[in-house]
Structure formats: structure tokens, C-alpha cells
Design a protein around this motif. Structure first.
Motif, PDB file in Angstrom:
ATOM      1  N   ALA A 150      -1.505  -9.532  93.310  1.00 21.91           N
ATOM      2  CA  ALA A 150      -1.101 -11.023  93.441  1.00 21.91           C
ATOM      3  C   ALA A 150      -1.392 -11.525  91.878  1.00 21.91           C
ATOM      4  O   ALA A 150      -0.415 -12.393  91.562  1.00 21.91           O
ATOM      5  CB  ALA A 150      -1.883 -11.811  94.439  1.00 21.91           C
ATOM      6  N   GLY A 151      -2.435 -11.151  91.340  1.00 22.12           N
ATOM      7  CA  GLY A 151      -2.691 -11.456  89.923  1.00 22.12           C
ATOM      8  C   GLY A 151      -1.451 -10.889  88.998  1.00 22.12           C
ATOM      9  O   GLY A 151      -0.971 -11.869  88.051  1.00 22.12           O
ATOM     10  N   VAL A 152      -0.915  -9.933  88.994  1.00 23.04           N
ATOM     11  CA  VAL A 152       0.055  -9.541  88.479  1.00 23.04           C
ATOM     12  C   VAL A 152       1.293 -10.191  88.545  1.00 23.04           C
ATOM     13  O   VAL A 152       1.983 -10.617  87.525  1.00 23.04           O
ATOM     14  CB  VAL A 152       0.382  -7.841  88.577  1.00 23.04           C
ATOM     15  CG1 VAL A 152       1.642  -7.373  87.884  1.00 23.04           C
ATOM     16  CG2 VAL A 152      -0.875  -7.165  88.022  1.00 23.04           C
ATOM     17  N   ARG A 161       4.251 -16.356  84.529  1.00 19.93           N
ATOM     18  CA  ARG A 161       3.555 -17.076  83.635  1.00 19.93           C
ATOM     19  C   ARG A 161       2.676 -18.247  84.006  1.00 19.93           C
ATOM     20  O   ARG A 161       2.765 -19.171  83.411  1.00 19.93           O
ATOM     21  CB  ARG A 161       4.671 -17.765  82.449  1.00 19.93           C
ATOM     22  CG  ARG A 161       5.250 -16.544  82.023  1.00 19.93           C
ATOM     23  CD  ARG A 161       6.110 -17.020  80.792  1.00 19.93           C
ATOM     24  NE  ARG A 161       6.676 -15.753  80.282  1.00 19.93           N
ATOM     25  CZ  ARG A 161       6.381 -15.111  79.255  1.00 19.93           C
ATOM     26  NH1 ARG A 161       5.289 -15.331  78.680  1.00 19.93           N
ATOM     27  NH2 ARG A 161       7.219 -14.101  78.684  1.00 19.93           N
ATOM     28  N   ALA A 162       1.950 -17.970  85.083  1.00 23.70           N
ATOM     29  CA  ALA A 162       0.886 -19.046  85.643  1.00 23.70           C
ATOM     30  C   ALA A 162      -0.317 -19.069  84.559  1.00 23.70           C
ATOM     31  O   ALA A 162      -0.412 -17.988  83.958  1.00 23.70           O
ATOM     32  CB  ALA A 162       0.572 -18.564  87.000  1.00 23.70           C
ATOM     33  N   PRO A 163      -0.952 -20.134  84.671  1.00 19.68           N
ATOM     34  CA  PRO A 163      -2.003 -20.142  83.867  1.00 19.68           C
ATOM     35  C   PRO A 163      -3.040 -19.281  84.131  1.00 19.68           C
ATOM     36  O   PRO A 163      -3.259 -19.042  85.416  1.00 19.68           O
ATOM     37  CB  PRO A 163      -2.607 -21.750  83.953  1.00 19.68           C
ATOM     38  CG  PRO A 163      -1.273 -22.442  84.649  1.00 19.68           C
ATOM     39  CD  PRO A 163      -0.576 -21.551  85.104  1.00 19.68           C
ATOM     40  N   VAL A 189      -4.134 -17.608  88.098  1.00 17.03           N
ATOM     41  CA  VAL A 189      -4.105 -16.268  88.138  1.00 17.03           C
ATOM     42  C   VAL A 189      -5.364 -15.638  88.947  1.00 17.03           C
ATOM     43  O   VAL A 189      -5.282 -15.082  89.909  1.00 17.03           O
ATOM     44  CB  VAL A 189      -3.676 -15.414  87.039  1.00 17.03           C
ATOM     45  CG1 VAL A 189      -4.022 -14.029  87.119  1.00 17.03           C
ATOM     46  CG2 VAL A 189      -2.406 -15.610  86.400  1.00 17.03           C
ATOM     47  N   VAL A 190      -6.490 -16.181  88.260  1.00 18.46           N
ATOM     48  CA  VAL A 190      -7.766 -15.699  88.779  1.00 18.46           C
ATOM     49  C   VAL A 190      -8.000 -16.249  90.361  1.00 18.46           C
ATOM     50  O   VAL A 190      -8.437 -15.398  91.167  1.00 18.46           O
ATOM     51  CB  VAL A 190      -8.782 -15.987  88.180  1.00 18.46           C
ATOM     52  CG1 VAL A 190     -10.302 -15.775  88.593  1.00 18.46           C
ATOM     53  CG2 VAL A 190      -8.961 -15.495  86.571  1.00 18.46           C
ATOM     54  N   VAL A 191      -7.676 -17.703  90.497  1.00 18.23           N
ATOM     55  CA  VAL A 191      -7.915 -18.286  91.623  1.00 18.23           C
ATOM     56  C   VAL A 191      -7.162 -17.442  92.800  1.00 18.23           C
ATOM     57  O   VAL A 191      -7.287 -17.251  93.997  1.00 18.23           O
ATOM     58  CB  VAL A 191      -7.794 -19.648  91.530  1.00 18.23           C
ATOM     59  CG1 VAL A 191      -7.805 -20.232  92.786  1.00 18.23           C
ATOM     60  CG2 VAL A 191      -8.929 -20.260  90.649  1.00 18.23           C
TER      61      VAL A 191
END
Length: 104
Positions: free
Chosen positions: A73-75, A81-83, A87-89
């Protein structure tokens, strides 16, 4: 003194000596094209290895669990190009949701 403490002290001394030798290297050696390319790419390789190890290994065995889905999901969020905070959340929410659904 136990064998563990001897190993810790020996590792500390070897680490210090290795760092000292690095300071003694001539500047023209460190600025060569091959060394420059290696030192540029080395942190990326180390970070990739750390992420892979922390994601897919539990103890001494390889596991596929919610951490891998969170990484995926993070990838995807990075490709969109999410902040970085999103990405972490997002990765944490996906991993937590899958764990809550019973996929540990």
C-alpha cells in the motif's frame, strides 16, 4: 569477563579502527568515479535491505503477513505521489486493518 563482553569490546575496537582508516584515505581515492557511484548507491541498498528484512522476516523464517500488504500500500501511494505522511499513515492503516480482520 564473559565471552559476550570480550566480543562487544572487540567489535567496538574494530569499528573504531575501521573508522580511523577511513579518515586516513587520500581525498583523490574517495573522489574517484567508481567510489563516488558506490557511496551514492550504498545507502539506498542498505535501506532496501532493512525494509525487506523488517517486512518479510519474523525470527528465523520468512513470513507473508499484514506487513507486506502495508508495504505494498505504501508503494502504491508513493507511485501516486502522495505526501510522505499520507504514505506512512496509509500503510499503517492497511496493515492494522488486515491484522484486525485476523490476518496476522
Amino acid at each position: 569477563m564473559s565471552l559476550l563482553w570480550i566480543a562487544v569490546i572487540a567489535a567496538s575496537v574494530l569499528s573504531f579502527v575501521q573508522k580511523w582508516i577511513g579518515y586516513q584515505a587520500p581525498q583523490d581515492v574517495l573522489e574517484g568515479p567508481r567510489i563516488s557511484r558506490i557511496t551514492t548507491l550504498l545507502p539506498i541498498a542498505l535501506l532496501g535491505a532493512l525494509v525487506a528484512t523488517q517486512t518479510a522476516v519474523s525470527g528465523a523464517e520468512i513470513v507473508l503477513d499484514a506487513r507486506l500488504a502495508g508495504l505494498a500500500a505504501g508503494v502504491v501511494l508513493l507511485l501516486l505521489r502522495a505526501p510522505f505522511l499520507a504514505v506512512v499513515v496509509g500503510a499503517a492503516v492497511v496493515a492494522a486493518a488486515l491484522r484486525a480482520l485476523g490476518w496476522a
